[in-house]
Design a protein around this motif. Sequence first.
Motif, mmCIF file in Angstrom:
data_model
loop_
_atom_site.group_PDB
_atom_site.id
_atom_site.type_symbol
_atom_site.label_atom_id
_atom_site.label_comp_id
_atom_site.label_asym_id
_atom_site.label_seq_id
_atom_site.Cartn_x
_atom_site.Cartn_y
_atom_site.Cartn_z
ATOM 1 N N TRP A 283 0.848 -1.189 0.000
ATOM 2 C CA TRP A 283 0.000 0.000 0.000
ATOM 3 C C TRP A 283 0.886 1.242 0.000
ATOM 4 C CZ3 TRP A 283 -5.313 -0.450 0.000
ATOM 5 C CH2 TRP A 283 -5.825 -1.720 0.296
ATOM 6 N N LYS A 284 0.403 2.292 -0.652
ATOM 7 C CA LYS A 284 1.092 3.580 -0.629
ATOM 8 C C LYS A 284 0.016 4.668 -0.625
ATOM 9 C CE LYS A 284 4.587 6.322 -2.976
ATOM 10 N NZ LYS A 284 5.483 6.398 -4.125
ATOM 11 N N ASN A 285 0.082 5.518 0.381
ATOM 12 C CA ASN A 285 -0.907 6.603 0.516
ATOM 13 C C ASN A 285 -2.348 6.090 0.486
ATOM 14 O OD1 ASN A 285 1.101 8.628 0.649
ATOM 15 N ND2 ASN A 285 1.262 8.598 -1.589
ATOM 16 N N GLY A 286 -2.584 4.939 1.107
ATOM 17 C CA GLY A 286 -3.935 4.397 1.205
ATOM 18 C C GLY A 286 -4.427 3.667 -0.028
ATOM 19 N N ARG A 287 -3.559 3.490 -1.024
ATOM 20 C CA ARG A 287 -3.963 2.816 -2.273
ATOM 21 C C ARG A 287 -3.088 1.598 -2.528
ATOM 22 N NH1 ARG A 287 -6.291 6.477 -6.585
ATOM 23 N NH2 ARG A 287 -7.200 8.162 -5.414
ATOM 24 N N LYS A 288 -3.662 0.618 -3.225
ATOM 25 C CA LYS A 288 -2.881 -0.556 -3.617
ATOM 26 C C LYS A 288 -1.794 -0.076 -4.574
ATOM 27 C CE LYS A 288 -6.818 -2.643 -4.867
ATOM 28 N NZ LYS A 288 -7.833 -1.847 -4.213
ATOM 29 N N SER A 289 -0.528 -0.365 -4.221
ATOM 30 C CA SER A 289 0.588 0.109 -5.021
ATOM 31 C C SER A 289 1.796 -0.779 -4.758
ATOM 32 C CB SER A 289 0.901 1.562 -4.642
ATOM 33 O OG SER A 289 1.796 2.117 -5.563
ATOM 34 N N GLY A 290 2.449 -1.255 -5.831
ATOM 35 C CA GLY A 290 3.535 -2.220 -5.680
ATOM 36 C C GLY A 290 2.987 -3.614 -5.965
ATOM 37 N N HIS A 291 3.593 -4.626 -5.374
ATOM 38 C CA HIS A 291 3.155 -5.999 -5.628
ATOM 39 C C HIS A 291 2.009 -6.385 -4.695
ATOM 40 C CE1 HIS A 291 3.087 -10.410 -5.357
ATOM 41 N NE2 HIS A 291 3.253 -10.296 -6.662
ATOM 42 N N GLY A 292 1.028 -7.111 -5.260
ATOM 43 C CA GLY A 292 -0.061 -7.598 -4.432
ATOM 44 C C GLY A 292 -0.825 -8.719 -5.104
ATOM 45 N N ILE A 293 -1.586 -9.435 -4.291
ATOM 46 C CA ILE A 293 -2.430 -10.531 -4.781
ATOM 47 C C ILE A 293 -3.870 -10.172 -4.457
ATOM 48 C CG2 ILE A 293 -3.013 -12.973 -4.527
ATOM 49 C CD1 ILE A 293 -0.051 -13.422 -3.742
ATOM 50 N N TYR A 294 -4.734 -10.257 -5.473
ATOM 51 C CA TYR A 294 -6.143 -9.924 -5.302
ATOM 52 C C TYR A 294 -6.954 -11.152 -5.679
ATOM 53 C CZ TYR A 294 -10.184 -6.799 -5.120
ATOM 54 O OH TYR A 294 -11.364 -6.172 -4.773
ATOM 55 N N LEU A 295 -7.756 -11.615 -4.749
ATOM 56 C CA LEU A 295 -8.647 -12.742 -5.001
ATOM 57 C C LEU A 295 -10.065 -12.199 -5.059
ATOM 58 C CD1 LEU A 295 -9.122 -15.771 -5.375
ATOM 59 C CD2 LEU A 295 -9.207 -15.978 -2.886
ATOM 60 N N PHE A 296 -10.651 -12.237 -6.254
ATOM 61 C CA PHE A 296 -12.016 -11.773 -6.430
ATOM 62 C C PHE A 296 -12.982 -12.816 -5.870
ATOM 63 C CE2 PHE A 296 -9.496 -9.624 -9.589
ATOM 64 C CZ PHE A 296 -10.025 -8.353 -9.642
ATOM 65 N N ALA A 297 -14.136 -12.374 -5.415
ATOM 66 C CA ALA A 297 -15.129 -13.275 -4.841
ATOM 67 C C ALA A 297 -15.552 -14.359 -5.836
ATOM 68 C CB ALA A 297 -16.347 -12.483 -4.366
ATOM 69 N N ASP A 298 -15.450 -14.081 -7.148
ATOM 70 C CA ASP A 298 -15.821 -15.077 -8.163
ATOM 71 C C ASP A 298 -14.662 -16.016 -8.506
ATOM 72 O OD1 ASP A 298 -14.162 -13.440 -9.653
ATOM 73 O OD2 ASP A 298 -15.695 -12.857 -11.099
ATOM 74 N N SER A 299 -13.622 -16.030 -7.675
ATOM 75 C CA SER A 299 -12.468 -16.935 -7.755
ATOM 76 C C SER A 299 -11.431 -16.584 -8.820
ATOM 77 C CB SER A 299 -12.909 -18.391 -7.926
ATOM 78 O OG SER A 299 -13.676 -18.783 -6.805
ATOM 79 N N ILE A 300 -11.519 -15.425 -9.443
ATOM 80 C CA ILE A 300 -10.441 -14.964 -10.315
ATOM 81 C C ILE A 300 -9.339 -14.441 -9.408
ATOM 82 C CG2 ILE A 300 -9.731 -13.257 -12.045
ATOM 83 C CD1 ILE A 300 -12.630 -13.366 -13.107
ATOM 84 N N LYS A 301 -8.095 -14.775 -9.734
ATOM 85 C CA LYS A 301 -6.957 -14.359 -8.903
ATOM 86 C C LYS A 301 -5.968 -13.570 -9.745
ATOM 87 C CE LYS A 301 -3.224 -16.309 -6.088
ATOM 88 N NZ LYS A 301 -2.627 -17.571 -5.614
ATOM 89 N N TYR A 302 -5.596 -12.383 -9.254
ATOM 90 C CA TYR A 302 -4.571 -11.564 -9.895
ATOM 91 C C TYR A 302 -3.358 -11.511 -8.978
ATOM 92 C CZ TYR A 302 -1.942 -7.557 -11.585
ATOM 93 O OH TYR A 302 -0.940 -6.742 -12.040
ATOM 94 N N ASN A 303 -2.187 -11.751 -9.552
ATOM 95 C CA ASN A 303 -0.935 -11.686 -8.811
ATOM 96 C C ASN A 303 0.006 -10.812 -9.634
ATOM 97 O OD1 ASN A 303 1.508 -12.086 -7.517
ATOM 98 N ND2 ASN A 303 1.339 -14.304 -7.441
ATOM 99 N N GLY A 304 0.299 -9.614 -9.131
ATOM 100 C CA GLY A 304 1.173 -8.749 -9.908
ATOM 101 C C GLY A 304 1.271 -7.350 -9.358
ATOM 102 N N ASN A 305 1.640 -6.442 -10.241
ATOM 103 C CA ASN A 305 1.893 -5.055 -9.862
ATOM 104 C C ASN A 305 0.613 -4.227 -9.846
ATOM 105 O OD1 ASN A 305 4.732 -5.282 -9.586
ATOM 106 N ND2 ASN A 305 4.903 -5.299 -11.805
ATOM 107 N N TRP A 306 0.623 -3.243 -8.939
ATOM 108 C CA TRP A 306 -0.485 -2.309 -8.778
ATOM 109 C C TRP A 306 0.073 -0.889 -8.821
ATOM 110 C CZ3 TRP A 306 -5.624 -3.651 -7.953
ATOM 111 C CH2 TRP A 306 -5.875 -5.014 -7.783
ATOM 112 N N ASN A 307 -0.756 0.032 -9.304
ATOM 113 C CA ASN A 307 -0.412 1.449 -9.287
ATOM 114 C C ASN A 307 -1.700 2.235 -9.061
ATOM 115 O OD1 ASN A 307 1.043 3.837 -9.511
ATOM 116 N ND2 ASN A 307 0.813 3.910 -11.731
#
Length: 176
Positions: A61-85
């Motif tokens: 996180w940076k300044n309250g926002r997803k920023s840098g590397h992170g993993i996001y698991l959507f409720a519908d089971s799609i998974k994102y693993n990567g960079n955020w800005n």
Amino acid sequence: REEEEQQKEKEEKQIIEAPKKGETPEVVKPAPGYTGETVNGVREGKGKLVLENGDIYEGSWKNGRKSGHGIYLFADSIKYNGNWNEDSMDGDGSLMFPDKSQYYGDICKGKITGYGTFVYSDGAVYEGYWKEGKWHGEGKFKLKDGRQLHALFVEHQVVKILKEEESTDDGQNDAD
């Protein structure tokens, strides 16, 4: 800090009991909220956010926002693993879908844009350029049976075939 420990303890206590005959097990979802590092009450550093809809983000996180590397698991089971800005999937990343299809490559402002590879659940593979989730530019489409199409695409449509290959009798592809 005490709130974090209470949340962790609560999650540890949420155990799925074995169902009785004829009953289905209860699935316990993590409680909504944020656990992690903050600076002056703003998310900063590493942390985990569980949303009301069941989505989960764990990462930087940076300044309250997803920023840098992170993993996001959507409720519908799609998974994102990567960079955020600035709260948007942006940069190099991978997407895994419930049907077992996968994407690896560039993502720009939350859309598959740039160069990447998509492996479809039926075994077909597209490797090449994308624009907002559609094949766009030069790319190769390979079918499970070995046939290949090297072409220029615009908005998911073939506009020019550069090379087409059929699979050989022994199941091996022709050389490029």
